[in-house]
Design a protein around this motif. Structure first.
Motif, short mmCIF file in Angstrom:
data_model
loop_
_atom_site.label_atom_id
_atom_site.label_comp_id
_atom_site.label_asym_id
_atom_site.label_seq_id
_atom_site.Cartn_x
_atom_site.Cartn_y
_atom_site.Cartn_z
N ASP A 110 -29.21 8.12 124.69
CA ASP A 110 -28.87 8.38 122.83
C ASP A 110 -28.36 7.53 122.64
N THR A 111 -27.18 7.48 122.23
CA THR A 111 -26.70 6.24 122.33
C THR A 111 -25.04 5.93 123.07
N ALA A 112 -24.86 4.45 122.27
CA ALA A 112 -22.78 4.56 123.40
C ALA A 112 -22.27 5.39 124.60
N ASN A 113 -23.37 5.04 125.35
CA ASN A 113 -23.54 4.97 126.80
C ASN A 113 -22.97 6.39 126.83
N THR A 114 -24.05 7.02 126.52
CA THR A 114 -24.14 9.23 125.99
C THR A 114 -25.97 9.27 127.05
N TRP A 115 -25.82 10.29 127.57
CA TRP A 115 -27.28 10.50 127.58
C TRP A 115 -27.21 12.20 127.56
N LYS A 116 -28.44 12.35 126.93
CA LYS A 116 -27.99 14.02 127.10
C LYS A 116 -29.73 14.66 128.05
N LYS A 117 -29.34 15.88 129.02
CA LYS A 117 -30.18 16.70 129.21
C LYS A 117 -31.61 17.65 128.65
N ALA A 118 -32.72 16.96 128.77
CA ALA A 118 -33.64 17.80 127.89
C ALA A 118 -34.37 19.30 129.13
N THR A 119 -35.27 19.75 128.38
CA THR A 119 -35.21 20.64 130.06
C THR A 119 -36.74 20.54 129.27
N PHE A 120 -37.99 20.45 130.28
CA PHE A 120 -39.74 20.88 129.88
C PHE A 120 -39.90 21.85 130.54
N SER A 121 -40.89 22.49 130.17
CA SER A 121 -41.99 23.56 130.52
C SER A 121 -42.75 23.27 131.86
N PRO A 122 -42.96 23.81 132.54
CA PRO A 122 -44.20 24.01 133.35
C PRO A 122 -45.65 23.00 132.91
N ALA A 123 -46.09 23.55 131.53
CA ALA A 123 -46.83 22.88 131.05
C ALA A 123 -46.89 21.21 130.85
N ASP A 124 -45.12 20.60 130.03
CA ASP A 124 -45.07 19.30 130.48
C ASP A 124 -45.42 18.68 131.55
N ILE A 125 -44.69 19.25 132.67
CA ILE A 125 -44.61 18.02 133.70
C ILE A 125 -45.70 18.23 134.72
N LYS A 126 -46.72 19.14 134.17
CA LYS A 126 -47.35 19.88 135.70
C LYS A 126 -48.23 18.15 135.99
N GLY A 127 -48.21 17.73 136.76
CA GLY A 127 -48.52 16.22 137.78
C GLY A 127 -48.59 15.12 136.86
N LYS A 128 -46.74 15.50 137.34
CA LYS A 128 -46.49 13.95 135.81
C LYS A 128 -45.17 13.78 137.26
N TRP A 129 -45.35 12.34 137.39
CA TRP A 129 -44.04 11.55 137.71
C TRP A 129 -42.68 11.46 137.34
N THR A 130 -41.49 11.90 137.44
CA THR A 130 -40.36 10.48 136.60
C THR A 130 -39.97 9.76 137.02
N GLN A 131 -39.88 8.86 136.63
CA GLN A 131 -38.88 7.58 137.01
C GLN A 131 -36.89 7.55 136.46
N LYS A 132 -36.82 7.63 137.50
CA LYS A 132 -35.62 7.66 137.53
C LYS A 132 -34.62 6.52 137.82
N VAL A 133 -34.11 5.76 136.10
CA VAL A 133 -33.73 4.20 136.97
C VAL A 133 -32.08 4.85 136.86
N TYR A 134 -31.41 3.60 137.94
CA TYR A 134 -30.01 3.88 138.01
C TYR A 134 -29.60 2.61 138.12
N GLN A 135 -28.09 2.66 137.17
CA GLN A 135 -27.47 1.38 137.09
C GLN A 135 -27.14 0.51 138.83
N VAL A 136 -26.19 -0.83 138.56
CA VAL A 136 -26.11 -0.64 139.59
C VAL A 136 -24.88 0.06 140.69
N ASP A 137 -23.66 0.69 139.69
CA ASP A 137 -23.12 1.60 140.50
C ASP A 137 -23.91 3.19 140.80
N ASP A 138 -24.69 2.98 140.56
CA ASP A 138 -25.81 4.43 140.67
C ASP A 138 -25.38 5.64 139.47
N SER A 139 -24.93 5.22 138.40
CA SER A 139 -24.58 6.19 137.02
C SER A 139 -26.35 5.28 136.42
#
Length: 305
Positions: A110-139
């Motif tokens: 979002d902003t200001a060191n804040t993240w919000k969880k979003a949820t998707f339907s099976p149709a939204d994610i079909k066949g897709k890969w999510t890339q999750k990138v983390y900081q050096v401290d795994d945050s």
């Protein structure tokens, strides 16, 4: 009376199953190809600004040697840890990328060191890969979804998402607060390319305003494995500790719909605390239970409720 299924229907179902399986395996092979021993070059340049009085910042160019090692590999999840090698005797635990297949949740910055969880339907994610990138401290840093495409010998994945300021600018600039990333990853004969078309955004309660756009190229070119001998020794001593840190983060992030992290605590950033603790864990030969106990204390101290 037994029901007889026509042979051609069986063939169609079988062929469809094999095709789906082979596409998933192609995706996995492409993601696994991101691991290896690389010389990485970083090139960024601002290209456009709607305000004609805006002064473009200097181009950014750098390079380094980086080992990207697979630390987890299951059918629908591949975790790659990047280690930055400086000279012959210095290693910096760098960023991490997790790839998850048809993942129904995503942490959106979002902003200001804040993240919000979003949820998707099976149709939204079909066949897709999510890339999750983390900081050096795994945050968290940023997460985004896309489809791997394999056509004409080209293997490519792309997406768009918001993220915090890049490390090359976050301590130098305060004229924008969100980087909207256009990420494109594709394999090359020499390794892989991470190409970016980014918008530097000023986000306020009134909405988003474009400050400037930039083009970025991070090119990963395969290099001599012998350069990473010390890195292998260092990671062998540290990998169990960081596996335990990841498990704590998984627990924390799994329970949170909103994640907000503070800055310095007692004069130290989170990564400094966890890096120091990693050295202490190796020196004092902590077990996993001790690693997790101490890591959880530190991580929770930086979580803002």
């Amino acid at each position: 009376m037994k029901r007889i299924i026509p042979l051609f229907i069986i063939c169609l179902l079988s062929c469809a199953f094999v095709k789906a399986q082979s596409k998933l395996e192609q995706d996995r092979q492409a993601i696994r190809s991101l691991a290896g021993y690389y010389k990485v070059t970083f090139n960024y340049a601002e290209t456009f600004a709607p305000d004609t009085t805006y002064k473009f910042h200097p181009r950014y160019q750098s390079w380094g040697n980086e080992w990207a090692v697979i630390v987890e590999d299951s059918p629908k999840k591949i975790v790659i840890q990047h280690l930055l090698v400086v000279g012959d005797s210095m290693v910096i635990k760098h960023w991490r990328q997790d790839w998850t297949y048809e993942d129904p949740t995503l942490l959106a910055f979002d902003t200001a060191n804040t993240w919000k969880k979003a949820t998707f339907s099976p149709a939204d994610i079909k066949g897709k890969w999510t890339q999750k990138v983390y900081q050096v401290d795994d945050s968290p840093r940023y997460e985004s979804m896309g489809t791997w495409v394999h056509v004409d010998g080209r293997h490519q994945w792309q997406s768009e998402t918001d993220s915090p300021l890049p490390r090359r600018e976050f301590s130098k600039r305060n004229d924008y607060n969100v980087l909207h990333r256009g990420n494109r990853i594709y394999l090359t004969p020499q390794g892989w390319m991470f190409e970016q078309d980014n918008n530097k955004i000023i986000r306020t309660a009134d909405g988003d305003k474009l400050l400037a756009q930039e083009k970025g190229y991070e090119e990963f070119t395969k290099t001599d494995e012998a350069k990473f001998a010390y890195a292998k020794t260092w990671w062998a001593s540290q990998q169990n500790y960081w596996a335990d840190v990841r498990k704590i983060w998984d627990e924390v992030l799994g329970k949170s719909t909103t994640v907000k992290l503070s800055g310095k605590k007692d004069g130290k950033l989170l990564f400094e605390r966890l890096f120091d603790m990693g050295d202490q864990s190796v020196k004092e030969k902590w077990n996993s239970a001790k690693n997790r106990e101490e890591a959880k204390k530190v991580i929770m101290a930086y979580m803002v409720s």
